[in-house]
Enzyme design. Structure first.
Site, PDB file in Angstrom:
ATOM      1  N   LEU A 151       0.765  -1.221   0.130  1.00  0.00           N
ATOM      2  CA  LEU A 151      -0.021   0.060   0.065  1.00  0.00           C
ATOM      3  C   LEU A 151       0.817   1.229  -0.214  1.00  0.00           C
ATOM      4  O   LEU A 151       1.876   1.255   0.580  1.00  0.00           O
ATOM      5  CB  LEU A 151      -1.137   0.150   1.237  1.00  0.00           C
ATOM      6  CG  LEU A 151      -1.991  -1.254   1.321  1.00  0.00           C
ATOM      7  CD1 LEU A 151      -2.551  -0.963   2.742  1.00  0.00           C
ATOM      8  CD2 LEU A 151      -2.948  -1.189   0.173  1.00  0.00           C
ATOM      9  N   ASP A 152       0.488   2.235  -0.699  1.00  0.00           N
ATOM     10  CA  ASP A 152       1.347   3.548  -0.586  1.00  0.00           C
ATOM     11  C   ASP A 152       1.216   4.011   0.721  1.00  0.00           C
ATOM     12  O   ASP A 152       0.683   3.781   1.466  1.00  0.00           O
ATOM     13  CB  ASP A 152       0.516   4.647  -1.195  1.00  0.00           C
ATOM     14  CG  ASP A 152       0.574   4.377  -3.050  1.00  0.00           C
ATOM     15  OD1 ASP A 152       1.369   3.463  -3.448  1.00  0.00           O
ATOM     16  OD2 ASP A 152      -0.369   4.765  -3.676  1.00  0.00           O
ATOM     17  N   LYS A 153       2.454   4.771   0.991  1.00  0.00           N
ATOM     18  CA  LYS A 153       2.806   5.490   2.174  1.00  0.00           C
ATOM     19  C   LYS A 153       1.735   6.117   2.879  1.00  0.00           C
ATOM     20  O   LYS A 153       1.339   5.737   4.045  1.00  0.00           O
ATOM     21  CB  LYS A 153       3.906   6.433   2.083  1.00  0.00           C
ATOM     22  CG  LYS A 153       4.437   6.840   3.495  1.00  0.00           C
ATOM     23  CD  LYS A 153       5.649   7.820   3.417  1.00  0.00           C
ATOM     24  CE  LYS A 153       6.205   8.403   4.638  1.00  0.00           C
ATOM     25  NZ  LYS A 153       7.370   9.366   4.360  1.00  0.00           N
ATOM     26  N   THR A 202      -1.446   5.620   2.575  1.00  0.00           N
ATOM     27  CA  THR A 202      -2.814   4.867   2.524  1.00  0.00           C
ATOM     28  C   THR A 202      -2.528   3.883   3.899  1.00  0.00           C
ATOM     29  O   THR A 202      -1.693   3.411   4.184  1.00  0.00           O
ATOM     30  CB  THR A 202      -2.901   4.120   1.232  1.00  0.00           C
ATOM     31  OG1 THR A 202      -2.671   4.521   0.067  1.00  0.00           O
ATOM     32  CG2 THR A 202      -3.847   3.233   1.227  1.00  0.00           C
TER      33      THR A 202
END
Length: 104
Positions: free
Chosen positions: A54-56, A58
């Site tokens: 997952l993106d930072k 998120t």
């Protein structure tokens, strides 16, 4: 007889700001966060890896495992696994933009 392998499977709610990397030299990496804030220890002593990322910025449910078969079967393109994402936005989305997202 070959000894039976034992694996770790960890469900983890990743908060915003944590990076899905196992590189401990990177600040806010997922493994250091698990150990520090959740008193995490594997039951087998094996190294665990995130299944996906997952993106930072998120948050969301992550699976970490020491079972290398799982990430390979879940994420490799040749297996054609469909993924579902849930997104919350702070403004209206144009249909043409939504269509681009659907197509990847």
């Amino acid at each position: 007889n070959k000894p039976k392998q034992v694996f770790d499977y960890i469900k983890y709610w990743k908060p915003k700001g944590i990076i899905c990397t196992t590189d401990r030299t990177i600040q806010h990496n997922i493994l250091s966060h698990l150990e520090y804030y959740n008193d995490f220890q594997t039951t087998t002593g094996n190294r665990v890896y995130p299944v996906g990322r997952l993106d930072k910025d998120t948050s969301g449910l992550m699976l970490l495992t020491s079972d290398g078969r799982l990430p390979n079967s879940a994420l490799r393109g040749k297996y054609k696994r469909y993924k579902t994402y849930s997104v919350v936005v702070d403004r209206r989305i144009r249909e043409m933009d939504a269509e681009k997202w659907r197509k990847g």
